[in-house]
Enzyme design. Structure first.
Site, PDB file in Angstrom:
ATOM      1  N   CYS A 113       0.812  -1.228   0.000  1.00 14.67           N
ATOM      2  CA  CYS A 113       0.000   0.000   0.000  1.00 14.67           C
ATOM      3  C   CYS A 113       0.840   1.271   0.000  1.00 14.67           C
ATOM      4  O   CYS A 113       0.331   2.350  -0.290  1.00 14.67           O
ATOM      5  CB  CYS A 113      -0.938   0.011   1.201  1.00 14.67           C
ATOM      6  SG  CYS A 113      -2.069  -1.367   1.182  1.00 14.67           S
ATOM      7  N   HIS A 249      -3.546   6.892   2.948  1.00 17.25           N
ATOM      8  CA  HIS A 249      -3.906   5.642   2.265  1.00 17.25           C
ATOM      9  C   HIS A 249      -5.292   5.228   2.756  1.00 17.25           C
ATOM     10  O   HIS A 249      -5.601   5.316   3.941  1.00 17.25           O
ATOM     11  CB  HIS A 249      -2.864   4.566   2.588  1.00 17.25           C
ATOM     12  CG  HIS A 249      -3.327   3.192   2.223  1.00 17.25           C
ATOM     13  ND1 HIS A 249      -3.827   2.894   0.972  1.00 17.25           N
ATOM     14  CD2 HIS A 249      -3.395   2.039   2.949  1.00 17.25           C
ATOM     15  CE1 HIS A 249      -4.182   1.621   0.941  1.00 17.25           C
ATOM     16  NE2 HIS A 249      -3.932   1.091   2.125  1.00 17.25           N
ATOM     17  N   ASN A 279     -10.194  -0.411  -0.352  1.00 13.68           N
ATOM     18  CA  ASN A 279      -8.730  -0.311  -0.270  1.00 13.68           C
ATOM     19  C   ASN A 279      -8.116  -0.717  -1.614  1.00 13.68           C
ATOM     20  O   ASN A 279      -8.151  -1.886  -1.981  1.00 13.68           O
ATOM     21  CB  ASN A 279      -8.230  -1.227   0.853  1.00 13.68           C
ATOM     22  CG  ASN A 279      -6.724  -1.172   1.023  1.00 13.68           C
ATOM     23  OD1 ASN A 279      -6.008  -0.621   0.180  1.00 13.68           O
ATOM     24  ND2 ASN A 279      -6.231  -1.757   2.111  1.00 13.68           N
TER      25      ASN A 279
HETATM   26  N1  ACO Z   1     -18.583  -9.726   7.539  1.00 17.70           N
HETATM   27  C1  ACO Z   1     -19.133 -10.071   8.717  1.00 17.70           C
HETATM   28  N2  ACO Z   1     -18.374 -10.421   9.783  1.00 17.70           N
HETATM   29  C2  ACO Z   1     -17.055 -10.443   9.632  1.00 17.70           C
HETATM   30  C3  ACO Z   1     -16.419 -10.108   8.408  1.00 17.70           C
HETATM   31  C4  ACO Z   1     -17.251  -9.745   7.334  1.00 17.70           C
HETATM   32  N3  ACO Z   1     -16.757  -9.385   6.133  1.00 17.70           N
HETATM   33  N4  ACO Z   1     -15.083 -10.207   8.560  1.00 17.70           N
HETATM   34  C5  ACO Z   1     -14.862 -10.581   9.840  1.00 17.70           C
HETATM   35  N5  ACO Z   1     -16.044 -10.734  10.489  1.00 17.70           N
HETATM   36  C6  ACO Z   1     -16.266 -11.120  11.870  1.00 17.70           C
HETATM   37  C7  ACO Z   1     -15.119 -11.870  12.465  1.00 17.70           C
HETATM   38  O1  ACO Z   1     -15.190 -13.238  12.138  1.00 17.70           O
HETATM   39  C8  ACO Z   1     -15.307 -11.603  13.953  1.00 17.70           C
HETATM   40  O2  ACO Z   1     -16.312 -12.464  14.427  1.00 17.70           O
HETATM   41  P1  ACO Z   1     -16.196 -13.102  15.915  1.00 17.70           P
HETATM   42  O3  ACO Z   1     -16.212 -11.928  16.857  1.00 17.70           O
HETATM   43  O4  ACO Z   1     -17.416 -13.960  15.993  1.00 17.70           O
HETATM   44  O5  ACO Z   1     -14.912 -13.858  15.914  1.00 17.70           O
HETATM   45  C9  ACO Z   1     -15.855 -10.164  13.980  1.00 17.70           C
HETATM   46  O6  ACO Z   1     -16.380  -9.921  12.659  1.00 17.70           O
HETATM   47  C10 ACO Z   1     -14.820  -9.113  14.321  1.00 17.70           C
HETATM   48  O7  ACO Z   1     -13.654  -9.302  13.536  1.00 17.70           O
HETATM   49  P2  ACO Z   1     -12.383  -8.394  13.677  1.00 17.70           P
HETATM   50  O8  ACO Z   1     -11.316  -8.884  12.753  1.00 17.70           O
HETATM   51  O9  ACO Z   1     -12.048  -8.248  15.120  1.00 17.70           O
HETATM   52  O10 ACO Z   1     -12.951  -6.986  13.151  1.00 17.70           O
HETATM   53  P3  ACO Z   1     -12.255  -5.589  13.151  1.00 17.70           P
HETATM   54  O11 ACO Z   1     -13.111  -4.637  13.864  1.00 17.70           O
HETATM   55  O12 ACO Z   1     -10.794  -5.657  13.530  1.00 17.70           O
HETATM   56  O13 ACO Z   1     -12.316  -5.193  11.607  1.00 17.70           O
HETATM   57  C11 ACO Z   1     -10.857  -5.090   9.666  1.00 17.70           C
HETATM   58  C12 ACO Z   1     -11.624  -5.976  10.651  1.00 17.70           C
HETATM   59  C13 ACO Z   1     -11.864  -4.244   8.920  1.00 17.70           C
HETATM   60  C14 ACO Z   1     -10.093  -5.967   8.710  1.00 17.70           C
HETATM   61  C15 ACO Z   1      -9.881  -4.156  10.428  1.00 17.70           C
HETATM   62  O14 ACO Z   1      -9.156  -4.897  11.368  1.00 17.70           O
HETATM   63  C16 ACO Z   1      -8.906  -3.427   9.522  1.00 17.70           C
HETATM   64  O15 ACO Z   1      -9.271  -2.546   8.774  1.00 17.70           O
HETATM   65  N6  ACO Z   1      -7.605  -3.753   9.630  1.00 17.70           N
HETATM   66  C17 ACO Z   1      -6.519  -3.014   8.938  1.00 17.70           C
HETATM   67  C18 ACO Z   1      -6.499  -3.144   7.435  1.00 17.70           C
HETATM   68  C19 ACO Z   1      -5.303  -2.406   6.887  1.00 17.70           C
HETATM   69  O16 ACO Z   1      -5.001  -1.306   7.298  1.00 17.70           O
HETATM   70  N7  ACO Z   1      -4.537  -2.994   6.005  1.00 17.70           N
HETATM   71  C20 ACO Z   1      -3.272  -2.348   5.624  1.00 17.70           C
HETATM   72  C21 ACO Z   1      -3.093  -2.111   4.274  1.00 17.70           C
HETATM   73  S1  ACO Z   1      -3.568  -3.440   3.209  1.00 17.70           S
HETATM   74  C22 ACO Z   1      -2.174  -3.798   2.184  1.00 17.70           C
HETATM   75  O17 ACO Z   1      -1.067  -3.439   2.467  1.00 17.70           O
HETATM   76  C23 ACO Z   1      -2.440  -4.679   0.980  1.00 17.70           C
END
Ligand code: ACO
Length: 322
Positions: A113, A249, A279
């Protein structure tokens, strides 16, 4: 003093759009979950024949047109991407060929990214040492081709697109500072499991899909946006108040809001496209820039701060006068 100044911007998005509602029909997810956790509403997805290279070409042509520059004036082409059309040759050479030019250096930079800001830093150094007077820097991705559509934790997050800037040498301030960094300790938090030396073999069932420990990446991303933004502004003896527009980003609206809050940057001065594009990795900053310029929000003379964080981890920033 010599500067690299942005003379033109351009972008390209695939025609096909996948909304959160569309995703509900493809996996166990909901529009509500995606909006609440990420701020995303829809994303563009490359269709048949659309590639990182083909979108880069269109973005480049639009940027050249805005700059009033012919392709054969370019001294270099850099494409920031982690989803090149092929492993070899570099997508930048494909863009070069399609622009109908040859001879100038053309290379890809893979910093996930942060790829666009790595590319900008690289090109800027050529300007500062007299090695280039005109350059094309692109951020472009087809990430939807390396997500596992059965993995809801990653599939909903990514989109495709390309953004480009044309840089031109100037006595007027342009790029004021760039900083780029990396720390390979965190490879396993955000990576593709398959690669040339790992399971890239016709006889095995390889999995080259993106895997991410979302929570761990989230925490680090917020902290890093803050520190990289402060590093750049401090380097110039400046203040965050000097910034007209912050272009982070576009990984997640919650990350963007948290970073803006830490920087005491009102959201009115933050360019955000994550709702419409999701993203798009290295493409997200130049895509957001192009949109804001063409909408008339970013104007000539405005001071911009860009910051990115991605797999590696890699991170970087750039401060510039538009
Ligand atoms: N739909 C419904 N539920 C979901 C989904 C989905 N698409 N994805 C995960 N869940 C569930 C999980 O299974 C979990 O369920 P559980 O509590 O029963 O176990 C719950 O939702 C919470 O999951 P978390 O992973 O804790 O959710 P979080 O609030 O952390 O959000 C996310 C996830 C959006 C991925 C976030 O962590 C994020 O944005 N992370 C950073 C991404 C990023 O910055 N990437 C860097 C650049 S990417 C690159 O370099 C290519």
């Amino acid at each position: 003093m010599t500067y690299a100044r942005i003379a033109g911007v351009g972008s390209c998005l695939p025609e096909k759009v996948l909304t959160n509602k569309d995703l509900e029909g493809m996996m166990d997810t909901s529009d509500e979950w995606i909006r609440e956790r990420t701020g995303m509403k829809r994303r563009h997805v490359a269709g048949e024949g659309e590639t990182t290279g083909s979108m880069s070409l269109i973005a480049a042509q639009r940027a050249l047109e805005m700059a009033g520059m012919a392709a054969d004036e370019l001294d270099m082409i850099v494409v920031g991407t982690c989803t090149p059309d092929k492993i070899i040759p570099a997508t930048a050479t494909i863009v070069q060929r399609e622009l109908g030019i040859k001879g100038c250096p053309a290379l890809d930079v893979n910093a996930a990214c942060s790829g666009f800001l790595y590319g900008l830093d690289y090109a800027n150094r050529y300007f500062l040492t007299g090695g280039a007077k005109k350059a094309l820097v692109i951020g472009a991705e087809t990430l939807t081709r390396i997500v596992n559509w059965e993995d809801r934790t990653t599939a909903v997050l990514f989109g495709d697109g390309a953004g480009a800037v044309v840089l031109e040498v100037s006595d007027e301030p342009g790029i004021l500072a760039t900083h780029i960094h990396a720390n390979g300790e965190f490879e396993e938090l955000l990576h593709t499991t398959g690669g040339i030396s790992r399971g890239f073999d016709a006889s095995c069932d390889r999995d080259g899909f993106v895997r991410m420990e979302g929570n761990a990446v989230f925490k680090r991303a917020v902290a890093t946006f803050d520190s990289i933004a402060r590093e750049t502004v401090a380097d110039l003896d400046g203040h965050l108040d000097d910034i007209d527009w912050f272009i982070p980003h576009q990984a997640n609206m919650r990350i963007i809001k948290a970073a803006a809050k830490k920087l005491s940057m009102p959201m009115e001065r933050v360019i955000s496209t994550v709702d419409e594009h999701a993203n798009t990795s290295a493409a997200s900053i130049p895509l957001a820039l192009d949109l804001a310029v063409r909408e008339g929000r970013i104007k000539r003379g405005d001071t911009l701060l860009m910051a990115a964080f991605g797999a590696g981890f890699t991170w970087g920033s750039a401060m510039l006068k538009f």
